[in-house]
Motif scaffolding. Sequence first.
Motif, mmCIF file in Angstrom:
data_model
loop_
_atom_site.group_PDB
_atom_site.id
_atom_site.type_symbol
_atom_site.label_atom_id
_atom_site.label_comp_id
_atom_site.label_asym_id
_atom_site.label_seq_id
_atom_site.Cartn_x
_atom_site.Cartn_y
_atom_site.Cartn_z
ATOM 1 N N ILE A 83 18.724 29.423 70.814
ATOM 2 C CA ILE A 83 17.334 29.184 70.433
ATOM 3 C C ILE A 83 16.951 30.170 69.333
ATOM 4 C CG2 ILE A 83 16.689 28.328 72.720
ATOM 5 C CD1 ILE A 83 15.203 31.108 73.040
ATOM 6 N N GLU A 84 15.990 29.777 68.531
ATOM 7 C CA GLU A 84 15.483 30.665 67.483
ATOM 8 C C GLU A 84 14.182 31.277 67.968
ATOM 9 O OE1 GLU A 84 14.480 30.859 62.716
ATOM 10 O OE2 GLU A 84 15.097 28.964 63.604
ATOM 11 N N ALA A 85 14.102 32.593 67.907
ATOM 12 C CA ALA A 85 12.906 33.318 68.332
ATOM 13 C C ALA A 85 11.818 33.197 67.273
ATOM 14 C CB ALA A 85 13.254 34.783 68.564
ATOM 15 N N LYS A 86 10.615 33.493 67.695
ATOM 16 C CA LYS A 86 9.486 33.470 66.760
ATOM 17 C C LYS A 86 9.589 34.587 65.727
ATOM 18 C CE LYS A 86 6.503 31.612 70.378
ATOM 19 N NZ LYS A 86 7.470 31.717 71.468
ATOM 20 N N GLY A 87 10.161 35.696 66.147
ATOM 21 C CA GLY A 87 10.355 36.838 65.257
ATOM 22 C C GLY A 87 11.722 37.435 65.507
ATOM 23 N N GLU A 88 11.980 38.590 64.938
ATOM 24 C CA GLU A 88 13.270 39.241 65.148
ATOM 25 C C GLU A 88 13.352 39.793 66.564
ATOM 26 O OE1 GLU A 88 14.242 42.057 62.082
ATOM 27 O OE2 GLU A 88 14.777 40.445 60.715
ATOM 28 N N ILE A 89 14.535 39.728 67.130
ATOM 29 C CA ILE A 89 14.764 40.198 68.502
ATOM 30 C C ILE A 89 15.896 41.216 68.487
ATOM 31 C CG2 ILE A 89 13.781 38.301 69.836
ATOM 32 C CD1 ILE A 89 16.501 36.919 69.752
ATOM 33 N N ARG A 90 15.720 42.266 67.705
ATOM 34 C CA ARG A 90 16.751 43.290 67.525
ATOM 35 C C ARG A 90 16.861 44.268 68.701
ATOM 36 N NH1 ARG A 90 18.881 43.872 62.317
ATOM 37 N NH2 ARG A 90 17.886 42.552 60.774
ATOM 38 N N THR A 91 15.906 44.235 69.626
ATOM 39 C CA THR A 91 15.960 45.134 70.783
ATOM 40 C C THR A 91 16.027 44.308 72.061
ATOM 41 O OG1 THR A 91 13.568 45.236 71.126
ATOM 42 C CG2 THR A 91 14.525 46.843 69.561
ATOM 43 N N ALA A 92 16.541 44.915 73.115
ATOM 44 C CA ALA A 92 16.614 44.237 74.408
ATOM 45 C C ALA A 92 15.208 43.895 74.905
ATOM 46 C CB ALA A 92 17.343 45.109 75.418
ATOM 47 N N GLU A 93 14.266 44.764 74.660
ATOM 48 C CA GLU A 93 12.892 44.529 75.097
ATOM 49 C C GLU A 93 12.294 43.309 74.398
ATOM 50 O OE1 GLU A 93 14.190 48.493 76.066
ATOM 51 O OE2 GLU A 93 14.122 47.511 74.123
ATOM 52 N N ALA A 94 12.508 43.206 73.097
ATOM 53 C CA ALA A 94 11.983 42.060 72.350
ATOM 54 C C ALA A 94 12.659 40.765 72.791
ATOM 55 C CB ALA A 94 12.169 42.282 70.844
ATOM 56 N N ALA A 95 13.961 40.822 73.017
ATOM 57 C CA ALA A 95 14.700 39.632 73.458
ATOM 58 C C ALA A 95 14.233 39.193 74.849
ATOM 59 C CB ALA A 95 16.197 39.906 73.456
ATOM 60 N N LEU A 132 25.417 43.012 84.965
ATOM 61 C CA LEU A 132 25.128 41.693 84.414
ATOM 62 C C LEU A 132 25.515 40.582 85.386
ATOM 63 C CD1 LEU A 132 26.279 42.304 80.746
ATOM 64 C CD2 LEU A 132 23.916 41.932 81.525
ATOM 65 N N LEU A 133 26.503 40.842 86.230
ATOM 66 C CA LEU A 133 26.986 39.838 87.177
ATOM 67 C C LEU A 133 26.023 39.609 88.337
ATOM 68 C CD1 LEU A 133 30.723 40.945 87.233
ATOM 69 C CD2 LEU A 133 29.703 39.059 85.921
ATOM 70 N N ASP A 134 24.974 40.423 88.420
ATOM 71 C CA ASP A 134 23.969 40.282 89.475
ATOM 72 C C ASP A 134 22.982 39.153 89.199
ATOM 73 O OD1 ASP A 134 25.074 42.471 90.757
ATOM 74 O OD2 ASP A 134 23.571 43.889 90.016
ATOM 75 N N PHE A 135 23.007 38.608 87.995
ATOM 76 C CA PHE A 135 22.009 37.616 87.597
ATOM 77 C C PHE A 135 22.589 36.203 87.545
ATOM 78 C CE2 PHE A 135 20.772 41.653 85.609
ATOM 79 C CZ PHE A 135 19.514 41.806 86.166
ATOM 80 N N ALA A 136 21.727 35.217 87.747
ATOM 81 C CA ALA A 136 22.130 33.814 87.633
ATOM 82 C C ALA A 136 22.258 33.418 86.171
ATOM 83 C CB ALA A 136 21.114 32.916 88.325
ATOM 84 N N GLU A 137 21.506 34.095 85.308
ATOM 85 C CA GLU A 137 21.602 33.844 83.867
ATOM 86 C C GLU A 137 21.329 35.127 83.110
ATOM 87 O OE1 GLU A 137 17.263 32.591 82.132
ATOM 88 O OE2 GLU A 137 18.448 30.968 82.979
ATOM 89 N N VAL A 138 21.971 35.240 81.963
ATOM 90 C CA VAL A 138 21.718 36.344 81.044
ATOM 91 C C VAL A 138 21.549 35.744 79.647
ATOM 92 C CG1 VAL A 138 22.904 38.108 82.412
ATOM 93 C CG2 VAL A 138 24.198 36.793 80.714
ATOM 94 N N TRP A 139 20.999 36.534 78.752
ATOM 95 C CA TRP A 139 20.765 36.096 77.379
ATOM 96 C C TRP A 139 21.443 37.071 76.426
ATOM 97 C CZ3 TRP A 139 17.757 31.895 75.746
ATOM 98 C CH2 TRP A 139 17.129 31.180 76.774
ATOM 99 N N ALA A 140 22.038 36.541 75.367
ATOM 100 C CA ALA A 140 22.752 37.374 74.401
ATOM 101 C C ALA A 140 22.438 36.927 72.980
ATOM 102 C CB ALA A 140 24.260 37.279 74.650
ATOM 103 N N ALA A 141 22.637 37.846 72.047
ATOM 104 C CA ALA A 141 22.448 37.536 70.631
ATOM 105 C C ALA A 141 23.434 36.448 70.225
ATOM 106 C CB ALA A 141 22.661 38.789 69.782
ATOM 107 N N ALA A 142 22.986 35.595 69.320
ATOM 108 C CA ALA A 142 23.806 34.466 68.869
ATOM 109 C C ALA A 142 24.209 34.599 67.405
ATOM 110 C CB ALA A 142 23.072 33.150 69.114
ATOM 111 N N GLY A 143 24.383 35.840 66.948
ATOM 112 C CA GLY A 143 24.900 36.047 65.602
ATOM 113 C C GLY A 143 23.891 36.381 64.533
ATOM 114 N N THR A 144 22.601 36.306 64.879
ATOM 115 C CA THR A 144 21.553 36.681 63.924
ATOM 116 C C THR A 144 20.481 37.452 64.685
ATOM 117 O OG1 THR A 144 19.898 34.910 64.143
ATOM 118 C CG2 THR A 144 21.887 34.385 62.853
ATOM 119 N N PRO A 145 19.623 38.179 63.989
ATOM 120 C CA PRO A 145 18.536 38.897 64.670
ATOM 121 C C PRO A 145 17.417 37.981 65.177
ATOM 122 C CG PRO A 145 19.061 39.919 62.562
ATOM 123 C CD PRO A 145 19.770 38.602 62.599
ATOM 124 N N ARG A 146 17.559 36.659 65.000
ATOM 125 C CA ARG A 146 16.529 35.714 65.430
ATOM 126 C C ARG A 146 17.025 34.684 66.445
ATOM 127 N NH1 ARG A 146 11.870 35.403 62.155
ATOM 128 N NH2 ARG A 146 11.570 33.310 62.967
#
Length: 155
Positions: A22-34, A118-132
């Motif tokens: 997915i494309e974020a509304k803004g940059e998601i360069r930090t874990a908090e923003a993501a 990370l294995l404690d969660f049913a889903e995790v989210w990761a960067a997809a090659g761009t800051p967005r």
Amino acid sequence: MSKSLARVVAALQAAGIASAPIEAKGEIRTAEAAAAEAGVAVDQIVKSVLFQGESGQLYLFLTAGGNRVDPAKAAALAGETLSRAEVEVVRRVTGFAIGGVAPLGHLTPLPAFLDPQLLDFAEVWAAAGTPRHMFQVHPEALLRATGAAPAAFTG
């Protein structure tokens, strides 16, 4: 679609992971923003942290968003002294810019380690090659796709 994002999409497909970035509304360069963008806890964000050994080898540490890599524990896993990888080295070896380094789809395969939290969660989210861009994945599927070894390297 950028080359970086296309490599991540291809790597997800090759691994049999049905996840569309997915494309974020803004940059998601930090874990908090993501985490805010995905509506999940910060520890459900996979940070891709790269260290470089004295040998020149890069090592990938996939850690939960709220955790930090302990340099001594990371060096013990790598079997050599480590330092933070330089920005231009990260770009040349992985094909990704800092802030968008994905856990898979790298230009060069890297030894990888995964934070067991990370294995404690049913889903995790990761960067997809761009800051967005980011993608959702089951942590076990990510583990298989990256070939990472679960290891205790946070502190």
